[in-house]
Design a protein around this motif. Structure first.
Motif, PDB file in Angstrom:
ATOM      1  N   LEU A 183       0.825  -1.203   0.000  1.00 26.62           N
ATOM      2  CA  LEU A 183       0.000   0.000   0.000  1.00 26.62           C
ATOM      3  C   LEU A 183       0.866   1.263   0.000  1.00 26.62           C
ATOM      4  O   LEU A 183       0.549   2.247  -0.675  1.00 26.62           O
ATOM      5  N   ILE A 184       1.989   1.202   0.733  1.00 24.70           N
ATOM      6  CA  ILE A 184       2.915   2.345   0.755  1.00 24.70           C
ATOM      7  C   ILE A 184       3.431   2.603  -0.670  1.00 24.70           C
ATOM      8  O   ILE A 184       3.456   3.742  -1.142  1.00 24.70           O
ATOM      9  N   ASN A 185       3.810   1.508  -1.368  1.00 30.18           N
ATOM     10  CA  ASN A 185       4.290   1.665  -2.744  1.00 30.18           C
ATOM     11  C   ASN A 185       3.221   2.284  -3.629  1.00 30.18           C
ATOM     12  O   ASN A 185       3.508   3.135  -4.467  1.00 30.18           O
ATOM     13  N   GLN A 186       1.968   1.831  -3.403  1.00 35.82           N
ATOM     14  CA  GLN A 186       0.862   2.383  -4.179  1.00 35.82           C
ATOM     15  C   GLN A 186       0.713   3.887  -3.906  1.00 35.82           C
ATOM     16  O   GLN A 186       0.474   4.667  -4.828  1.00 35.82           O
ATOM     17  N   MET A 187       0.906   4.274  -2.647  1.00 38.81           N
ATOM     18  CA  MET A 187       0.811   5.701  -2.284  1.00 38.81           C
ATOM     19  C   MET A 187       1.884   6.513  -3.002  1.00 38.81           C
ATOM     20  O   MET A 187       1.653   7.649  -3.425  1.00 38.81           O
ATOM     21  N   VAL A 188       3.066   5.910  -3.152  1.00 39.47           N
ATOM     22  CA  VAL A 188       4.162   6.591  -3.857  1.00 39.47           C
ATOM     23  C   VAL A 188       3.798   6.733  -5.334  1.00 39.47           C
ATOM     24  O   VAL A 188       3.945   7.802  -5.929  1.00 39.47           O
ATOM     25  N   GLU A 189       3.268   5.645  -5.918  1.00 38.58           N
ATOM     26  CA  GLU A 189       2.916   5.658  -7.346  1.00 38.58           C
ATOM     27  C   GLU A 189       1.827   6.685  -7.642  1.00 38.58           C
ATOM     28  O   GLU A 189       1.904   7.411  -8.620  1.00 38.58           O
ATOM     29  N   VAL A 190       0.796   6.717  -6.761  1.00 42.01           N
ATOM     30  CA  VAL A 190      -0.293   7.674  -6.970  1.00 42.01           C
ATOM     31  C   VAL A 190       0.267   9.092  -6.943  1.00 42.01           C
ATOM     32  O   VAL A 190      -0.192   9.980  -7.649  1.00 42.01           O
ATOM     33  N   GLY A 191       1.287   9.286  -6.127  1.00 39.85           N
ATOM     34  CA  GLY A 191       1.980  10.575  -6.141  1.00 39.85           C
ATOM     35  C   GLY A 191       2.069  11.266  -4.801  1.00 39.85           C
ATOM     36  O   GLY A 191       1.117  11.937  -4.376  1.00 39.85           O
ATOM     37  N   GLY A 192       3.198  11.093  -4.171  1.00 41.27           N
ATOM     38  CA  GLY A 192       3.540  11.871  -2.978  1.00 41.27           C
ATOM     39  C   GLY A 192       2.567  11.829  -1.821  1.00 41.27           C
ATOM     40  O   GLY A 192       2.401  12.828  -1.121  1.00 41.27           O
ATOM     41  N   LEU A 193       1.915  10.696  -1.615  1.00 43.37           N
ATOM     42  CA  LEU A 193       0.935  10.646  -0.523  1.00 43.37           C
ATOM     43  C   LEU A 193       1.544  10.216   0.808  1.00 43.37           C
ATOM     44  O   LEU A 193       0.915  10.332   1.854  1.00 43.37           O
ATOM     45  N   VAL A 194       2.799   9.703   0.750  1.00 39.84           N
ATOM     46  CA  VAL A 194       3.424   9.241   1.987  1.00 39.84           C
ATOM     47  C   VAL A 194       3.967  10.440   2.761  1.00 39.84           C
ATOM     48  O   VAL A 194       4.694  11.259   2.215  1.00 39.84           O
ATOM     49  N   SER A 195       3.571  10.534   4.025  1.00 39.39           N
ATOM     50  CA  SER A 195       4.030  11.642   4.856  1.00 39.39           C
ATOM     51  C   SER A 195       4.705  11.074   6.105  1.00 39.39           C
ATOM     52  O   SER A 195       4.728   9.853   6.304  1.00 39.39           O
ATOM     53  N   LEU A 196       5.199  11.975   6.950  1.00 37.14           N
ATOM     54  CA  LEU A 196       5.777  11.508   8.214  1.00 37.14           C
ATOM     55  C   LEU A 196       4.705  10.812   9.056  1.00 37.14           C
ATOM     56  O   LEU A 196       4.985   9.857   9.776  1.00 37.14           O
ATOM     57  N   MET A 197       3.463  11.260   8.909  1.00 35.92           N
ATOM     58  CA  MET A 197       2.334  10.631   9.596  1.00 35.92           C
ATOM     59  C   MET A 197       2.227   9.146   9.202  1.00 35.92           C
ATOM     60  O   MET A 197       2.080   8.269  10.055  1.00 35.92           O
ATOM     61  N   THR A 198       2.333   8.882   7.887  1.00 31.07           N
ATOM     62  CA  THR A 198       2.274   7.506   7.395  1.00 31.07           C
ATOM     63  C   THR A 198       3.414   6.694   7.990  1.00 31.07           C
ATOM     64  O   THR A 198       3.205   5.584   8.515  1.00 31.07           O
ATOM     65  N   MET A 199       4.621   7.251   7.896  1.00 35.86           N
ATOM     66  CA  MET A 199       5.799   6.511   8.360  1.00 35.86           C
ATOM     67  C   MET A 199       5.792   6.322   9.876  1.00 35.86           C
ATOM     68  O   MET A 199       6.332   5.363  10.397  1.00 35.86           O
ATOM     69  N   THR A 200       5.149   7.269  10.573  1.00 38.34           N
ATOM     70  CA  THR A 200       5.011   7.138  12.023  1.00 38.34           C
ATOM     71  C   THR A 200       4.177   5.884  12.333  1.00 38.34           C
ATOM     72  O   THR A 200       4.547   5.071  13.180  1.00 38.34           O
ATOM     73  N   LYS A 201       3.083   5.742  11.614  1.00 40.24           N
ATOM     74  CA  LYS A 201       2.231   4.565  11.816  1.00 40.24           C
ATOM     75  C   LYS A 201       2.998   3.280  11.497  1.00 40.24           C
ATOM     76  O   LYS A 201       2.920   2.298  12.229  1.00 40.24           O
ATOM     77  N   VAL A 202       3.742   3.315  10.395  1.00 38.60           N
ATOM     78  CA  VAL A 202       4.519   2.152   9.966  1.00 38.60           C
ATOM     79  C   VAL A 202       5.520   1.760  11.066  1.00 38.60           C
ATOM     80  O   VAL A 202       5.576   0.611  11.505  1.00 38.60           O
ATOM     81  N   MET A 203       6.299   2.746  11.534  1.00 38.70           N
ATOM     82  CA  MET A 203       7.335   2.463  12.547  1.00 38.70           C
ATOM     83  C   MET A 203       6.699   1.973  13.848  1.00 38.70           C
ATOM     84  O   MET A 203       7.168   1.022  14.463  1.00 38.70           O
ATOM     85  N   ARG A 204       5.597   2.620  14.255  1.00 39.48           N
ATOM     86  CA  ARG A 204       4.962   2.230  15.522  1.00 39.48           C
ATOM     87  C   ARG A 204       4.390   0.826  15.446  1.00 39.48           C
ATOM     88  O   ARG A 204       4.507   0.049  16.394  1.00 39.48           O
ATOM     89  N   ARG A 205       3.752   0.495  14.330  1.00 41.61           N
ATOM     90  CA  ARG A 205       3.173  -0.855  14.201  1.00 41.61           C
ATOM     91  C   ARG A 205       4.256  -1.924  14.124  1.00 41.61           C
ATOM     92  O   ARG A 205       4.098  -3.013  14.675  1.00 41.61           O
ATOM     93  N   LEU A 206       5.364  -1.627  13.419  1.00 39.12           N
ATOM     94  CA  LEU A 206       6.460  -2.609  13.323  1.00 39.12           C
ATOM     95  C   LEU A 206       7.066  -2.835  14.710  1.00 39.12           C
ATOM     96  O   LEU A 206       7.231  -3.976  15.148  1.00 39.12           O
ATOM     97  N   ALA A 207       7.364  -1.731  15.405  1.00 37.25           N
ATOM     98  CA  ALA A 207       7.960  -1.860  16.737  1.00 37.25           C
ATOM     99  C   ALA A 207       6.979  -2.533  17.705  1.00 37.25           C
ATOM    100  O   ALA A 207       7.378  -3.341  18.537  1.00 37.25           O
ATOM    101  N   GLY A 208       5.687  -2.228  17.536  1.00 36.11           N
ATOM    102  CA  GLY A 208       4.656  -2.837  18.379  1.00 36.11           C
ATOM    103  C   GLY A 208       4.600  -4.344  18.205  1.00 36.11           C
ATOM    104  O   GLY A 208       4.200  -5.070  19.116  1.00 36.11           O
ATOM    105  N   ALA A 209       5.003  -4.820  17.003  1.00 30.01           N
ATOM    106  CA  ALA A 209       5.023  -6.263  16.734  1.00 30.01           C
ATOM    107  C   ALA A 209       6.412  -6.840  17.039  1.00 30.01           C
ATOM    108  O   ALA A 209       6.771  -7.902  16.535  1.00 30.01           O
ATOM    109  N   SER A 210       7.198  -6.121  17.822  1.00 25.86           N
ATOM    110  CA  SER A 210       8.560  -6.518  18.207  1.00 25.86           C
ATOM    111  C   SER A 210       9.524  -6.591  17.026  1.00 25.86           C
ATOM    112  O   SER A 210      10.548  -7.272  17.086  1.00 25.86           O
TER     113      SER A 210
END
Length: 549
Positions: A183-210
Motif C-alpha cells: 500500500l505504501i508503494n501504491q501511495m508513492v505511485e499515486v503521487g507523494g501521498l506518503v508523509s511523516l504521519m504515514t511513516m510514524t504509523k509504519v514504525m509504531r506498528r512494526l515496533a509494536g510487533a517486536s
DNA sequence: TGAAGTTTAA
C-alpha cells in the motif's frame, strides 16, 4: 429479591417480553450478524439447552430510578430512546453505511472476495463513508482492506492521504506487513501521498510487533518515499522504540544518527523518559548529563519524567525533594507534574497527601485541567468517596472544564466497583446526552459487573450497544467475555465469542481455550468440544510456525 | 496516544 427491568420503559413487563427482538433490531439495522441464540434465546433448543436456566433481562430493584430507594430521584428515567438516539444527519449516508456493514459482516475468505461481492451493490463512495467503514472494521483487516480496494476502483472517487494512512494503520495493527508495504508503494505511485504521519504509523506498528530492526530500517528508507529524515522524524523513531519496550535500541539509533541529524531538547527528553519508564534511573541521569553537555538544561518535562520514575519506586521522599529543587531552579512543577505525584500518592494509599497536592497546585497558581480532575476523581473513587468524586465533577463544570470520556469512564468504573449499577448505567446514558462518545473502557467495568452478577442478557445488550457505537471488543474484552460467560454457565455464548474473537484475527490465550474445553467436556458437549479443540490446534500450530520465522 | 499526566480485566 424483587426485580425490575434494566431499560425502564413505562411498561417494564412488556419490554422484558420483547427485549431480545428489540436488541436484535439494533443489530440488523447496522448489518451485524447476530448469533442464533441471541435472536431467539428461549426457542433454540440446540443452543439454549446448553446453558443453565435462562435469565430474564432484569436487574435488581435498586436499579429502578422510579423506586423509592432510588439514589437520584431527579434524574430522567432510563429509556430505550435515550440509550439509542436515532441519527437524522444523513439518512442516505447511514443507509449506505448499514448496507456496506451488512455485506462486510458475512465472513469473506479474502479481501479479493469482498471486491467481487461489493460490485453487485450500488453505494455512493465518499471519503466520509470510507473513513466510517474503516473505523468500524478497524479490527477486521480482511473486511476493511477488501472494502478499501473496492472503493478505490469506483468512478469519481480517489482515496485521500488520510484514508490511506488509516488503512496502513489497520494493516499494521493486524501484522499484515507485506500488504502494508504494498500500500505504501501504491501511495508513492499515486503521487507523494506518503508523509511523516504515514511513516510514524509504519514504525509504531512494526515496533509494536517486536520488529524493532524493521522499524529502524523503515526510518532509513523514509527518504525513498519522499519523507525527510530530520530531527522531528528521528524523534518519532526514538519515541517509538522507547514506547515499544526497547529503550536500548533507541539509544543505539540515537548514537548512530546524531552525527548527521542534530538532536533537540525533545530527543533527549524522549530518551530520559524511555529510561525512566524502564525504571533505569542510572541511565536516565546519564542522559540528563549528556543533555547538559549539548547545552540543554533539564526542563519541566525532564524533571517530570524523573519524578514519575521515583513515584514508581514509591520513593516519595525523593519526590518531595525534587519538587523543591524544581522550585529553586525556577523550573516549577506544572499541572502534569502535579497529576503524576498526586496519582502516585493516591495509588499508594496515601490519600491525604494526594489531596494535599491539590492545595499545593492551587498555591502555585497552576490551573487544574481535565486530566488532573480525572485523576482526582479516580483517587476519590478508589477511596470509596464517590460523593466527593461527584462534587469534583461539579467543580470541573463550574471552572468551565467539561467532563470527557475519561471522566465518565472513571466514574462508571468507580460506580461498578461499588456495585452501584444503576448509577453506572445512568452515567452511560448521560454520556449520550452530552454527546460524549464512549470507548471500550466505558464498557469494560459494566460488562465485568454484569458477568459478576450473572446478568447475561444485560451484558449482551451492552455488547449490542457497543457495536452500534462502532466499538468492537479488544483482545482483553473478548478474553473477559469468553472466560466470564464460561464460568457463569453460559458456555454456548462463550464459544460464540471465542469463535468471533478468532475470526477477528485475535489469538486467544491457551488458558482461555482450556477453560472453555474443560467446561464443554464436563457437560459432554462433544461436537462443540471438537470444534474448539480444532481451533486450539490450529492456533498452536500457527504459533509454532511463527516462532521459527 | 506518541517529548511528561488521568480510566481498565487477574
Amino acid at each position: 429479591m424483587r426485580r425490575c427491568c434494566l431499560i425502564l420503559v413505562p411498561s417494564s413487563k412488556k419490554f422484558v417480553s420483547h427485549s431480545s427482538r428489540r436488541t436484535t433490531a439494533c443489530f440488523s439495522t447496522i448489518g451485524f450478524d447476530l448469533p442464533d441464540w441471541f435472536r431467539n434465546p428461549d426457542g433454540d433448543a440446540s443452543c439454549a439447552g446448553l446453558d443453565d436456566q435462562e435469565d430474564i433481562f432484569v436487574l435488581p430493584t435498586e436499579l429502578n430510578p422510579s423506586d423509592e430507594q432510588s439514589q437520584n430521584r431527579n434524574s430522567r428515567p432510563l429509556s430505550i430512546r435515550n440509550a439509542f438516539p436515532a441519527s437524522h444527519e444523513d439518512a442516505e449516508f447511514e443507509a449506505d453505511v448499514d448496507e456496506v456493514s451488512r455485506i462486510l459482516s458475512a465472513r469473506f475468505a479474502s479481501p479479493e472476495a469482498i471486491v467481487i461481492a461489493m460490485d453487485c451493490y450500488s453505494v455512493r463512495v465518499t471519503g466520509h463513508l470510507v473513513d466510517k467503514i474503516l473505523t468500524r472494521f478497524s479490527n477486521d483487516w480482511v473486511a476493511a482492506f477488501g472494502f478499501f480496494m473496492w472503493a478505490g476502483t469506483q468512478g469519481g472517487y480517489c482515496h485521500c492521504a488520510d484514508s490511506y494512512d488509516l488503512m496502513v494503520d489497520i494493516l499494521g495493527k493486524s501484522k499484515q506487513f507485506d500488504l502494508m508495504w504494498g500500500l505504501i508503494n501504491q501511495m508513492v505511485e499515486v503521487g507523494g501521498l506518503v508523509s511523516l504521519m504515514t511513516m510514524t504509523k509504519v514504525m509504531r506498528r512494526l515496533a509494536g510487533a517486536s520488529r524493532w530492526t524493521d522499524a529502524i530500517d523503515a526510518f532509513h528508507r523514509m527518504d525513498r518515499f519522499g519523507v525527510v529524515k530530520d530531527t522531528k522524524a528521528m524523534n518519532v523513531l526514538l519515541d517509538t522504540l522507547c514506547k515499544e519496550r526497547s529503550v536500548k535500541r533507541a539509544r543505539g539509533a540515537f548514537q548512530e544518527l546524531r552525527g548527521t541529524i542534530p538532536p533537540d531538547e525533545s530527543s533527549f527528553n524522549t530518551l530520559v523518559h524511555g529510561w525512566c519508564k524502564a525504571r533505569m534511573l542510572k541511565e536516565a541521569l546519564e542522559t540528563m548529563e549528556e543533555m547538559n553537555q549539548h547545552g540543554f538544561s533539564p526542563s519541566v518535562v525532564t524533571y517530570t519524567s524523573l519524578l514519575e520514575a521515583y513515584c514508581m519506586e514509591k520513593d516519595f521522599q525523593t519526590v518531595y525533594s525534587l519538587l523543591d529543587e524544581m522550585h529553586k531552579r525556577r523550573c516549577p512543577p506544572n499541572v502534569i507534574t502535579y497529576t503524576i505525584v498526586m496519582h502516585a500518592l493516591g495509588k499508594a494509599g496515601r490519600t491525604r497527601e494526594a489531596l494535599d497536592m491539590f492545595d499545593k497546585l492551587k498555591e502555585d497558581g497552576v490551573a487544574p485541567d481535565a486530566s488532573f480532575y480525572n485523576s482526582l476523581i479516580y483517587i476519590l473513587g478508589r477511596a470509596g468517596r464517590l460523593e466527593d468524586a461527584y462534587s469534583v465533577v461539579e467543580e470541573m463544570h463550574k471552572t468551565g472544564i467539561p467532563s470527557n470520556v475519561t471522566t465518565f469512564n472513571t466514574l462508571i468504573s468507580a460506580a461498578c466497583d461499588h456495585s452501584q449499577a444503576e448509577n453506572a448505567l445512568k452515567l452511560l446514558v448521560k454520556m449520550e446526552e452530552q454527546s460524549c462518545k464512549p470507548d471500550i473502557k466505558t464498557y469494560t467495568p459494566l460488562l465485568k459487573l454484569c458477568c459478576k452478577k450473572q446478568w447475561v442478557k444485560t451484558l449482551l445488550f451492552l455488547v449490542c450497544h457497543m457495536f452500534r457505537k462502532d466499538i468492537s471488543p479488544d483482545f482483553s474484552t473478548y478474553t473477559l467475555l469468553v472466560s466470564w460467560l464460561c464460568r457463569n454457565g453460559k458456555v454456548a455464548q462463550s464459544c460464540l465469542f471465542l469463535e468471533e474473537m478468532i475470526s477477528k484475527g485475535f489469538t486467544p490465550k491457551l488458558e482461555t481455550f482450556d477453560l472453555v474445553m474443560k467446561k464443554l467436556e464436563k457437560r459432554n458437549l462433544q461436537i462443540m468440544y471438537k470444534k474448539i479443540h480444532m481451533l486450539r490446534t490450529h492456533i498452536t500450530n500457527l504459533r509454532h510456525t511463527n516462532s521459527f520465522q
